[in-house]
Design a protein around this motif. Structure first.
Motif, PDB file in Angstrom:
ATOM      1  N   ARG A  23       0.818  -1.209   0.000  1.00  0.00           N
ATOM      2  CA  ARG A  23       0.000   0.000   0.000  1.00  0.00           C
ATOM      3  C   ARG A  23       0.857   1.266   0.000  1.00  0.00           C
ATOM      4  NH1 ARG A  23      -5.211   0.605  -0.846  1.00  0.00           N
ATOM      5  NH2 ARG A  23      -5.458   2.055   0.887  1.00  0.00           N
ATOM      6  N   PHE A  24       2.120   1.101   0.357  1.00  0.00           N
ATOM      7  CA  PHE A  24       3.035   2.230   0.430  1.00  0.00           C
ATOM      8  C   PHE A  24       4.269   1.900  -0.399  1.00  0.00           C
ATOM      9  CE2 PHE A  24       0.681   1.919   4.409  1.00  0.00           C
ATOM     10  CZ  PHE A  24       0.119   3.185   4.505  1.00  0.00           C
ATOM     11  N   ARG A  25       4.919   2.919  -0.910  1.00  0.00           N
ATOM     12  CA  ARG A  25       6.130   2.715  -1.702  1.00  0.00           C
ATOM     13  C   ARG A  25       7.206   2.066  -0.829  1.00  0.00           C
ATOM     14  NH1 ARG A  25       6.475   5.936  -6.564  1.00  0.00           N
ATOM     15  NH2 ARG A  25       8.716   5.666  -6.427  1.00  0.00           N
ATOM     16  N   ILE A  26       7.923   1.098  -1.400  1.00  0.00           N
ATOM     17  CA  ILE A  26       8.885   0.337  -0.606  1.00  0.00           C
ATOM     18  C   ILE A  26      10.003   1.213  -0.069  1.00  0.00           C
ATOM     19  CG2 ILE A  26       8.406  -1.850  -1.757  1.00  0.00           C
ATOM     20  CD1 ILE A  26      10.918  -1.451  -3.409  1.00  0.00           C
ATOM     21  N   GLU A  27      10.400   2.249  -0.825  1.00  0.00           N
ATOM     22  CA  GLU A  27      11.470   3.103  -0.325  1.00  0.00           C
ATOM     23  C   GLU A  27      10.994   3.959   0.841  1.00  0.00           C
ATOM     24  OE1 GLU A  27       9.829   5.409  -3.940  1.00  0.00           O
ATOM     25  OE2 GLU A  27       9.976   3.353  -3.181  1.00  0.00           O
ATOM     26  N   VAL A  28       9.701   4.316   0.842  1.00  0.00           N
ATOM     27  CA  VAL A  28       9.152   5.095   1.954  1.00  0.00           C
ATOM     28  C   VAL A  28       9.119   4.248   3.223  1.00  0.00           C
ATOM     29  CG1 VAL A  28       7.111   6.294   2.813  1.00  0.00           C
ATOM     30  CG2 VAL A  28       7.820   6.589   0.436  1.00  0.00           C
ATOM     31  N   VAL A  29       8.659   2.994   3.084  1.00  0.00           N
ATOM     32  CA  VAL A  29       8.634   2.082   4.230  1.00  0.00           C
ATOM     33  C   VAL A  29      10.049   1.858   4.757  1.00  0.00           C
ATOM     34  CG1 VAL A  29       8.074  -0.264   4.987  1.00  0.00           C
ATOM     35  CG2 VAL A  29       6.522   0.950   3.452  1.00  0.00           C
ATOM     36  N   SER A  30      10.999   1.688   3.851  1.00  0.00           N
ATOM     37  CA  SER A  30      12.384   1.406   4.253  1.00  0.00           C
ATOM     38  C   SER A  30      13.004   2.589   4.983  1.00  0.00           C
ATOM     39  CB  SER A  30      13.217   1.054   3.018  1.00  0.00           C
ATOM     40  OG  SER A  30      12.685  -0.057   2.340  1.00  0.00           O
ATOM     41  N   ILE A  31      12.819   3.786   4.446  1.00  0.00           N
ATOM     42  CA  ILE A  31      13.374   4.973   5.100  1.00  0.00           C
ATOM     43  C   ILE A  31      12.729   5.184   6.471  1.00  0.00           C
ATOM     44  CG2 ILE A  31      13.554   7.489   4.965  1.00  0.00           C
ATOM     45  CD1 ILE A  31      13.788   7.179   1.926  1.00  0.00           C
ATOM     46  N   ALA A  32      11.406   5.004   6.548  1.00  0.00           N
ATOM     47  CA  ALA A  32      10.729   5.135   7.838  1.00  0.00           C
ATOM     48  C   ALA A  32      11.260   4.109   8.830  1.00  0.00           C
ATOM     49  CB  ALA A  32       9.216   4.969   7.649  1.00  0.00           C
ATOM     50  N   GLY A  33      11.507   2.885   8.344  1.00  0.00           N
ATOM     51  CA  GLY A  33      12.009   1.832   9.224  1.00  0.00           C
ATOM     52  C   GLY A  33      13.404   2.108   9.749  1.00  0.00           C
ATOM     53  N   VAL A  34      14.299   2.569   8.872  1.00  0.00           N
ATOM     54  CA  VAL A  34      15.673   2.818   9.319  1.00  0.00           C
ATOM     55  C   VAL A  34      15.731   4.006  10.268  1.00  0.00           C
ATOM     56  CG1 VAL A  34      16.439   4.387   7.465  1.00  0.00           C
ATOM     57  CG2 VAL A  34      18.066   2.796   8.499  1.00  0.00           C
ATOM     58  N   LEU A  35      14.883   5.009  10.071  1.00  0.00           N
ATOM     59  CA  LEU A  35      14.821   6.135  11.002  1.00  0.00           C
ATOM     60  C   LEU A  35      14.210   5.700  12.338  1.00  0.00           C
ATOM     61  CD1 LEU A  35      13.741   9.070   8.653  1.00  0.00           C
ATOM     62  CD2 LEU A  35      16.015   8.606   9.590  1.00  0.00           C
ATOM     63  N   ALA A  36      13.199   4.845  12.289  1.00  0.00           N
ATOM     64  CA  ALA A  36      12.607   4.327  13.525  1.00  0.00           C
ATOM     65  C   ALA A  36      13.631   3.534  14.324  1.00  0.00           C
ATOM     66  CB  ALA A  36      11.390   3.464  13.205  1.00  0.00           C
ATOM     67  N   GLY A  37      14.487   2.780  13.620  1.00  0.00           N
ATOM     68  CA  GLY A  37      15.541   2.031  14.296  1.00  0.00           C
ATOM     69  C   GLY A  37      16.501   2.941  15.035  1.00  0.00           C
ATOM     70  N   TYR A  38      16.808   4.070  14.430  1.00  0.00           N
ATOM     71  CA  TYR A  38      17.689   5.041  15.094  1.00  0.00           C
ATOM     72  C   TYR A  38      17.004   5.638  16.322  1.00  0.00           C
ATOM     73  CZ  TYR A  38      19.965   9.500  16.022  1.00  0.00           C
ATOM     74  OH  TYR A  38      20.565  10.549  16.646  1.00  0.00           O
ATOM     75  N   ILE A  39      15.728   5.987  16.191  1.00  0.00           N
ATOM     76  CA  ILE A  39      14.992   6.556  17.322  1.00  0.00           C
ATOM     77  C   ILE A  39      14.915   5.566  18.481  1.00  0.00           C
ATOM     78  CG2 ILE A  39      12.701   7.378  18.056  1.00  0.00           C
ATOM     79  CD1 ILE A  39      12.350   8.483  15.206  1.00  0.00           C
ATOM     80  N   LEU A  40      14.796   4.272  18.148  1.00  0.00           N
ATOM     81  CA  LEU A  40      14.730   3.236  19.175  1.00  0.00           C
ATOM     82  C   LEU A  40      16.098   2.896  19.752  1.00  0.00           C
ATOM     83  CD1 LEU A  40      12.147   0.871  17.431  1.00  0.00           C
ATOM     84  CD2 LEU A  40      11.746   2.239  19.493  1.00  0.00           C
ATOM     85  N   GLY A  41      17.145   3.512  19.201  1.00  0.00           N
ATOM     86  CA  GLY A  41      18.486   3.277  19.732  1.00  0.00           C
ATOM     87  C   GLY A  41      19.130   1.987  19.261  1.00  0.00           C
ATOM     88  N   LEU A  42      18.695   1.456  18.116  1.00  0.00           N
ATOM     89  CA  LEU A  42      19.243   0.201  17.625  1.00  0.00           C
ATOM     90  C   LEU A  42      20.618   0.367  16.996  1.00  0.00           C
ATOM     91  CD1 LEU A  42      15.992  -1.278  16.005  1.00  0.00           C
ATOM     92  CD2 LEU A  42      16.926  -1.707  18.290  1.00  0.00           C
ATOM     93  N   TYR A  43      20.964   1.589  16.591  1.00  0.00           N
ATOM     94  CA  TYR A  43      22.282   1.875  16.034  1.00  0.00           C
ATOM     95  C   TYR A  43      22.521   3.377  16.159  1.00  0.00           C
ATOM     96  CZ  TYR A  43      18.735   1.747  12.347  1.00  0.00           C
ATOM     97  OH  TYR A  43      17.564   1.855  11.644  1.00  0.00           O
TER      98      TYR A  43
END
Length: 581
Positions: A23-43
């Motif tokens: 339902r969403f562009r794959i690059e949008v999902v990917s960018i949102a995911g990698v930014l969420a990982g940073y916010i969660l302190g994963l890297y």
């Protein structure tokens, strides 16, 4: 389970679900995911964009650039012309086309191989009695099978090799994957060429018009003219009496409620769905009429079809916002779409990968528009890029492959040299070629790499491997490898293969370490399983495009792919056991 591990698993699960929904562009999902990982302190912050510097991403970009040049050489089309001149049986033609597709997929990514083979398959359907439905699934599956053979055949192979290099200082050699990939590809190509003609036999209509797809479902808005047999009928009568499924009735500027008392009147606009050619027949009978195009009688006026490719700028856009067509006087007269959600009017429909647009307007304008928005024409080619008469690009690429295969140069260095040589010899315009790259795939790949690294560094892979090791007797390496191969093959029909490889690679390392085995066999299983995607139309972009262009149903992929999936699992496991355990 720590907060870090739990949050990572939830994030990955959510991303995989969004990838599946499409339902969403794959690059949008990917960018949102990698930014969420940073916010969660994963890297840390410097890890957010670390994927962009990965040799895997660089190599994928280089291969995509090289494919643009190789597609213009047209060697593949010349070979098929020689084949057709011999007038072989249908099985031989399907098998040869599938084999050639698999072969070129060894040396480029799967989507590139499919894009080269697709126009050839459509031409074969047009000049022979072989329908498209017997050609498109074989080339889609064959492109996936060929990618199993070499380091650069698919991003999954590059990813597991890069992980091995970072862990041990030595990755897989260029053709290390061939010990498993070659037997699987050979058996798979033969099997699919044998069973597809039986699954999709020729119909009488296809015999009358070779290559014509008669049952593609299309959505369109048409006006009810005066004197139409539809006048006075209710919406519920449309399917029974005229073969179309109504979705909305518009009178003036408002929607007519589909109640029992609602009847169709002259001048109404009907949004309906039905077989592609049925709308033309209804128009000829005066049942539904398309608004006439202002240039319909011009010498340059054509009707055309185009498929929305994975890299297209139209993905996610609504019909009403497609100025790339309207500004050139091009009308969008119909849409064959994957999504079952039809809301509002025709102009409100949103486009996704694999959707097919029906267009009419000036031929040169359609060609320019399709080139600008990166859609693939399904009729005669509108590509203004001249074909290359020289075979130097093939020789240059062969040199790069040889340098990478012998270990003389790392793949990203070897193919950078190939691109430089092509640019110096004026075979490629780098500025234009970079603009035409499949950037959504590149961005998705780069964004997922930090998350894959987090799976390993957070202890999540160790935790998952421990849980799997408790239920599977991993002391015997064949069981551990079979488990990883099964997991990869079970996930990849729903998620792209690069994501599968990124997520499973650290788990494979941990599972091998717990069992005291070499990780090589487990990584080969990850790479192979991630590319054996035959039972759904949305796990890989090739299958998505094939479903739309060939008018397949979801069940058709299951029918064509279930036996191939089982056989591929058995052959792959046997080959891994023979060469890597």
């Amino acid at each position: 389970m720590t907060f870090e591990q739990a949050s990572l698993l939830i994030l990955l699960g959510l991303m995989l679900a969004l990838f599946c929904l499409d339902r969403f562009r794959i690059e949008v999902v990917s960018i949102a995911g990698v930014l969420a990982g940073y916010i969660l302190g994963l890297y840390p912050a410097e890890g957010v964009f670390s994927g962009l510097a990965s040799p895997v991403v660089i190599t994928v970009i280089e291969i995509l650039l090289i494919v643009q040049v190789l597609a213009r050489v047209q060697l593949f089309g010349a070979l098929v012309d020689r084949l057709l001149a011999a007038d072989p049986p249908s099985f031989v033609t399907i098998g040869a086309l599938s084999g050639l597709t698999a072969f070129i997929s060894i040396f480029m990514n799967n989507i590139g191989a499919y894009a080269i083979a697709l126009p050839v398959a459509l031409r074969i359907a047009d000049v022979t009695a072989i329908p498209r439905r017997q050609l498109l699934i074989p080339i889609s599956f064959s492109a996936l099978l060929g990618g199993l053979v070499s380091l650069i055949g698919t991003p999954a192979n590059l990813l597991v090799s890069d992980a091995l290099f970072r862990a041990t200082g030595r990755g897989f050699h260029f053709f290390d994957f061939a010990y498993v990939g070659s037997p699987v590809a050979v058996v798979g190509v033969i099997l699919i060429a044998a069973i597809v003609p039986r699954l999709f036999p020729k119909s009488g209509e296809e015999d009358a018009a070779p290559g014509l797809v008669m049952d593609r479902q299309m959505i369109a808005e048409r006006r009810v003219p005066h004197g139409s047999p539809l006048i006075g009928h209710g919406l519920a009568d449309c399917r029974r009496a005229f073969g179309i499924q109504p979705h909305a009735l518009i009178r003036g500027s408002r929607f007519v409620s589909p109640g029992k008392g609602a009847v169709i009147e002259a001048g109404d606009i009907l949004l309906a769905e039905g077989p592609d050619v049925l709308f033309d027949r209804l128009s000829a009978k005066g049942v539904l009429m398309l608004e006439s195009h202002s240039g319909a009688y011009g010498s340059d006026f054509v009707r055309s079809e185009a498929v929305v490719m994975p890299q297209s700028t139209l993905i996610g856009s609504h019909i009403e916002s497609l100025d790339v067509f309207r500004s050139r006087g091009i009308a969008i007269t119909g849409l064959s779409m994957r999504s079952p959600r039809i809301e509002g009017r025709f102009d409100d429909l949103a486009l996704s990968i694999g959707d097919i647009l029906k267009l009419e307007g000036p031929k040169h304008a359609i060609a320019q528009a399709l080139e600008e928005c990166e859609c693939l024409p399904l009729a005669a080619s509108h590509d203004h890029t001249p074909p290359l008469r020289s075979f130097w690009p093939i020789l240059l690429f062969a040199g790069g492959v040889l340098a990478a295969a012998t270990g003389l140069l790392r793949p990203e260095i070897a193919f950078a040299g190939v691109i430089l040589a092509m640019a110096l010899l004026d075979f490629i315009n780098l500025r234009a070629a970079i603009a035409d790259l499949n950037w959504p795939i590149v961005i998705m790949l780069a964004a997922m790499i930090p998350l894959g690294t987090a799976v390993a560094t957070s202890g999540t892979a160790e935790m998952l491997a421990g849980g799997l090791g408790a239920v599977v007797p991993i002391a015997q390496p064949v069981f551990g490898v079979a488990l990883i191969l099964f997991l990869a093959m079970a996930i990849t029909p729903f998620v792209n293969n690069a994501t599968v490889a990124i997520v499973l690679t650290p788990i494979a390392f941990e599972l091998a370490a717990k069992a005291g085995h070499s990780a090589n066999a487990y990584l080969i299983a990850v790479a192979a399983g991630a590319s054996l995607d035959f039972i759904t139309p949305f796990g890989h972009h090739n299958n998505t495009l094939t479903m739309s262009i060939g008018s397949y149903r979801f069940i058709d992929f299951l029918r064509a792919g279930w036996l191939l999936t089982i056989v591929s699992f058995g052959v792959a496991l046997a080959m891994i056991g023979s060469f890597w355990i």
